[in-house]
Design an enzyme around this catalytic site. Structure first.
Site, PDB file in Angstrom:
ATOM      1  N   ASP A 146      -8.004  -5.291  -0.253  1.00  0.00           N
ATOM      2  CA  ASP A 146      -8.487  -6.121  -1.357  1.00  0.00           C
ATOM      3  C   ASP A 146      -8.108  -7.586  -1.240  1.00  0.00           C
ATOM      4  OD1 ASP A 146      -9.756  -4.073  -2.821  1.00  0.00           O
ATOM      5  OD2 ASP A 146      -7.793  -3.319  -3.414  1.00  0.00           O
ATOM      6  N   HIS A 148       0.855  -1.182   0.000  1.00  0.00           N
ATOM      7  CA  HIS A 148       0.000   0.000   0.000  1.00  0.00           C
ATOM      8  C   HIS A 148       0.889   1.230   0.000  1.00  0.00           C
ATOM      9  CE1 HIS A 148      -3.164   2.819   1.083  1.00  0.00           C
ATOM     10  NE2 HIS A 148      -3.987   1.887   0.660  1.00  0.00           N
TER      11      HIS A 148
HETATM   12  N1  CMC Z   1       4.286  -7.484  -4.871  1.00  0.00           N
HETATM   13  C1  CMC Z   1       5.639  -7.464  -4.986  1.00  0.00           C
HETATM   14  N2  CMC Z   1       6.395  -6.383  -4.766  1.00  0.00           N
HETATM   15  C2  CMC Z   1       5.774  -5.252  -4.414  1.00  0.00           C
HETATM   16  C3  CMC Z   1       4.372  -5.181  -4.280  1.00  0.00           C
HETATM   17  C4  CMC Z   1       3.633  -6.354  -4.524  1.00  0.00           C
HETATM   18  N3  CMC Z   1       2.296  -6.340  -4.409  1.00  0.00           N
HETATM   19  N4  CMC Z   1       4.021  -3.936  -3.932  1.00  0.00           N
HETATM   20  C5  CMC Z   1       5.154  -3.225  -3.849  1.00  0.00           C
HETATM   21  N5  CMC Z   1       6.226  -4.029  -4.144  1.00  0.00           N
HETATM   22  C6  CMC Z   1       7.636  -3.640  -4.099  1.00  0.00           C
HETATM   23  C7  CMC Z   1       8.013  -2.835  -5.339  1.00  0.00           C
HETATM   24  O1  CMC Z   1       8.479  -3.670  -6.378  1.00  0.00           O
HETATM   25  C8  CMC Z   1       9.097  -1.942  -4.776  1.00  0.00           C
HETATM   26  O2  CMC Z   1      10.270  -2.725  -4.643  1.00  0.00           O
HETATM   27  P1  CMC Z   1      11.730  -2.035  -4.856  1.00  0.00           P
HETATM   28  O3  CMC Z   1      11.833  -0.999  -3.769  1.00  0.00           O
HETATM   29  O4  CMC Z   1      12.683  -3.151  -4.722  1.00  0.00           O
HETATM   30  O5  CMC Z   1      11.699  -1.434  -6.237  1.00  0.00           O
HETATM   31  C9  CMC Z   1       8.615  -1.628  -3.350  1.00  0.00           C
HETATM   32  O6  CMC Z   1       7.795  -2.765  -2.995  1.00  0.00           O
HETATM   33  C10 CMC Z   1       7.779  -0.353  -3.241  1.00  0.00           C
HETATM   34  O7  CMC Z   1       6.686  -0.458  -4.159  1.00  0.00           O
HETATM   35  P2  CMC Z   1       6.107   0.750  -4.989  1.00  0.00           P
HETATM   36  O8  CMC Z   1       5.494   0.206  -6.240  1.00  0.00           O
HETATM   37  O9  CMC Z   1       7.144   1.820  -5.118  1.00  0.00           O
HETATM   38  O10 CMC Z   1       4.988   1.273  -3.991  1.00  0.00           O
HETATM   39  P3  CMC Z   1       3.822   2.230  -4.367  1.00  0.00           P
HETATM   40  O11 CMC Z   1       3.471   2.947  -3.127  1.00  0.00           O
HETATM   41  O12 CMC Z   1       4.141   3.053  -5.570  1.00  0.00           O
HETATM   42  O13 CMC Z   1       2.636   1.229  -4.796  1.00  0.00           O
HETATM   43  C11 CMC Z   1       0.817  -0.297  -4.662  1.00  0.00           C
HETATM   44  C12 CMC Z   1       1.613   0.812  -3.933  1.00  0.00           C
HETATM   45  C13 CMC Z   1      -0.449  -0.571  -3.870  1.00  0.00           C
HETATM   46  C14 CMC Z   1       0.397   0.212  -6.056  1.00  0.00           C
HETATM   47  C15 CMC Z   1       1.696  -1.556  -4.783  1.00  0.00           C
HETATM   48  O14 CMC Z   1       2.013  -2.037  -3.499  1.00  0.00           O
HETATM   49  C16 CMC Z   1       1.014  -2.658  -5.599  1.00  0.00           C
HETATM   50  O15 CMC Z   1       1.148  -2.685  -6.822  1.00  0.00           O
HETATM   51  N6  CMC Z   1       0.289  -3.608  -4.923  1.00  0.00           N
HETATM   52  C17 CMC Z   1      -0.473  -4.618  -5.625  1.00  0.00           C
HETATM   53  C18 CMC Z   1      -1.791  -4.027  -6.127  1.00  0.00           C
HETATM   54  C19 CMC Z   1      -2.777  -3.835  -4.998  1.00  0.00           C
HETATM   55  O16 CMC Z   1      -2.996  -4.701  -4.176  1.00  0.00           O
HETATM   56  N7  CMC Z   1      -3.447  -2.660  -5.002  1.00  0.00           N
HETATM   57  C20 CMC Z   1      -4.500  -2.341  -4.029  1.00  0.00           C
HETATM   58  C21 CMC Z   1      -4.088  -1.249  -3.104  1.00  0.00           C
HETATM   59  S1  CMC Z   1      -5.198  -1.129  -1.684  1.00  0.00           S
HETATM   60  C22 CMC Z   1      -6.735  -0.658  -2.331  1.00  0.00           C
HETATM   61  C23 CMC Z   1      -6.773   0.776  -2.622  1.00  0.00           C
HETATM   62  O17 CMC Z   1      -7.000   1.563  -1.690  1.00  0.00           O
HETATM   63  O18 CMC Z   1      -6.589   1.145  -3.771  1.00  0.00           O
END
Ligand code: CMC
Length: 453
Positions: free
Chosen positions: A389, A332
């Site tokens: 989710d 998240h």
């Molecule tokens: N699986 C594997 N690695 C992950 C995941 C995941 N679900 N989420 C984040 N990471 C890793 C990412 O690769 C990065 O690694 P590194 O630092 O080595 O490059 C690190 O964690 C930080 O991730 P980020 O993408 O920079 O984080 P963000 O804040 O931009 O993204 C997110 C947040 C929710 C989009 C992401 O965690 C994600 O894609 N999760 C899966 C989709 C999901 O479940 N979304 C629902 C969110 S909750 C409902 C809502 O309110 O929308």
């Protein structure tokens, strides 16, 4: 010491504490040094002691803008609706803890709280409920428009179009500068019609005729009856089912400045009407990184099951930077401890499955995956926890929804939050949303005629 003296001392201490903290709040500044010139920027402190440096005048003072792709560290507004502390796993609507609201309140009570800022009195809530109930019928002509969608179109695409189309069928609520009463009518119109529209989409996917809302049913019962009932044949639901739905809607009702709420605010900031702004929010929610994750989670769990249930294999894929696979329902932007909504949902999933006697093998895979991920260094280092989710789809499935409907259910729950965000932005008279950029493209190129390229 006399009673009077003690009282005066207490008063003095209170007074100086007040003045001292006020002074801190008012006088704190941040300095920034740019090319030898020091600029003073004021610091804003929120009621939960969150701090922000106000950079709104920075460009005027220095010619510089700030750069923050994805707004990871940028506050776009001051808001009094929802507070969340991602480090501590706290979520509150208007100061009320989510755990307490999920346990004690109804969805429409929470909707009123989010939109109008206070828990409604009995009379106010009764009026709000009855006004919403009075608006659940949707203009019959909208069915002609709806009939044009292919039966296999994604429910979220249909939902955003139908909500946008309300502006064509209810043009009296188009003016964004409505008075309070007109705005209230638009709000109850939208909250009333949303469950009916969602039920049309569900019925179409099955090829079944729509079921009309009933005067003698409440908001959630009506919705569930329109979804699962048949024409002239109401469906009776177990209390556990209705309660699970209530909890899910409340947990999804708002989540401060997320992707869809920010979309609603930014679209509304151009003076677009409420329907157009919410329709845009629905599209923003659709993506699998946001609300679309609930559908993606179930599809992922199904894939893992079909592939033999080896959760370690999928954990390895999620960690592999060359593999686009991500563990859906994990991570998240803001929660770096746990998502308090996920905790409540996990418990609700266990309860509802047990009550309905549903044995879902996908739930076992989800639990195995969660356990493995929580003890894996990659997920620990990045503070990745199950989000809202991860388990919601398991409940929706147990209630009888197909996966493509999950994000639509998220939207139904999120509607009051979007309305509250839109209304707050309007009430605060916020300026049109218009970010800056740092241009990195070509500079001054000569046009080359087509035959010479
Ligand atoms: N699986 C594997 N690695 C992950 C995941 C995941 N679900 N989420 C984040 N990471 C890793 C990412 O690769 C990065 O690694 P590194 O630092 O080595 O490059 C690190 O964690 C930080 O991730 P980020 O993408 O920079 O984080 P963000 O804040 O931009 O993204 C997110 C947040 C929710 C989009 C992401 O965690 C994600 O894609 N999760 C899966 C989709 C999901 O479940 N979304 C629902 C969110 S909750 C409902 C809502 O309110 O929308």
């Amino acid at each position: 010491m006399s009673f009077k003296l003690v009282l005066s001392l207490v008063f003095l201490i209170e007074f100086y504490t007040f003045v001292y903290t006020r002074k801190l709040i008012m006088s704190e500044t941040a300095s920034i040094n740019l090319n030898g010139k020091t600029l003073e920027l004021s610091v804003i402190t929120g009621t939960e002691n969150e701090k922000a440096i106000d950079i709104s005048k920075l460009r005027d003072q220095s010619g510089y803008i700030t750069l923050d792709p994805g707004f990871k560290n940028t506050g776009a507004t001051k808001s009094a609706i929802t507070f969340l502390d991602g480090e501590k796993g706290i979520l509150k609507y208007r100061g009320y803890k989510i755990e307490e609201l999920a346990e004690k309140s109804t969805f429409l009570e929470v909707a009123y709280l989010l939109i109008y800022g206070e828990l409604p009195s009995k009379q106010v809530l009764e009026k709000f409920r009855s006004d919403i109930k009075g608006q659940m019928m949707v203009h019959e002509d909208m069915k002609n428009f709806f009939a044009g969608f292919p039966s296999k179109s994604h429910p979220m695409g249909q939902l955003s179009c139908l909500v946008g189309a309300l502006s064509a069928f209810y043009p009296e609520s188009l003016n964004p500068n409505q008075n309070e009463e007109e705005e209230y009518q638009t709000i109850v119109n939208l909250i009333g019609k949303m469950p009916t529209i969602v039920s049309w989409i569900q019925k179409k996917s099955l090829g079944h005729p729509v079921v009309y809302p009933k005067k003698d049913l409440g908001y959630i019962d009506n919705f569930m009856n329109m979804i699962f009932g048949e024409v002239n044949c109401d469906k009776i639901f177990d209390d556990a089912v209705l309660d699970a739905m209530r909890v899910l809607l409340i947990l999804h009702a708002d989540h401060e400045q997320n992707c869809s709420a920010s979309t609603v605010r930014i679209v509304g900031s151009s003076n677009a009407n409420l329907y157009a702004s919410i329709s845009a929010g629905i599209n923003a929610l659709w993506g699998p990184l946001h609300g679309g994750a609930n559908q993606a989670v179930i599809e992922m769990l199904e894939d893992i099951k079909k592939d033999g249930g080896d959760v370690e294999k999928y954990l390895a894929k999620a960690k592999d930077k060359n593999d686009p696979f991500r563990l859906m329902g994990f991570g998240h932007r803001v929660y770096k401890n746990f998502d308090p909504r996920a905790k409540i949902i996990k418990k609700a999933a266990d309860e509802v499955l047990e009550k309905l006697g549903v044995q879902d093998p996908v739930l076992d895979i989800a639990k195995g995956l969660e356990q493995a991920a929580l003890s894996d260094q990659y997920f620990i280092d990045r503070k990745l926890y199950p989000n809202v989710d991860f388990y919601s789809g398991i409940i929706y499935r147990a209630l009888g929804f197909n996966a493509e409907m999950f994000t639509v259910l998220f939207a139904l729950g999120r509607l009051p939050g979007w309305i509250a965000q839109w209304k707050e932005m309007r009430d605060n008279k916020e300026p049109i949303g218009r970010p800056r950029q740092v241009y990195t493209g070509e500079v001054d190129r000569e046009y080359v005629d087509l035959e010479n390229r």
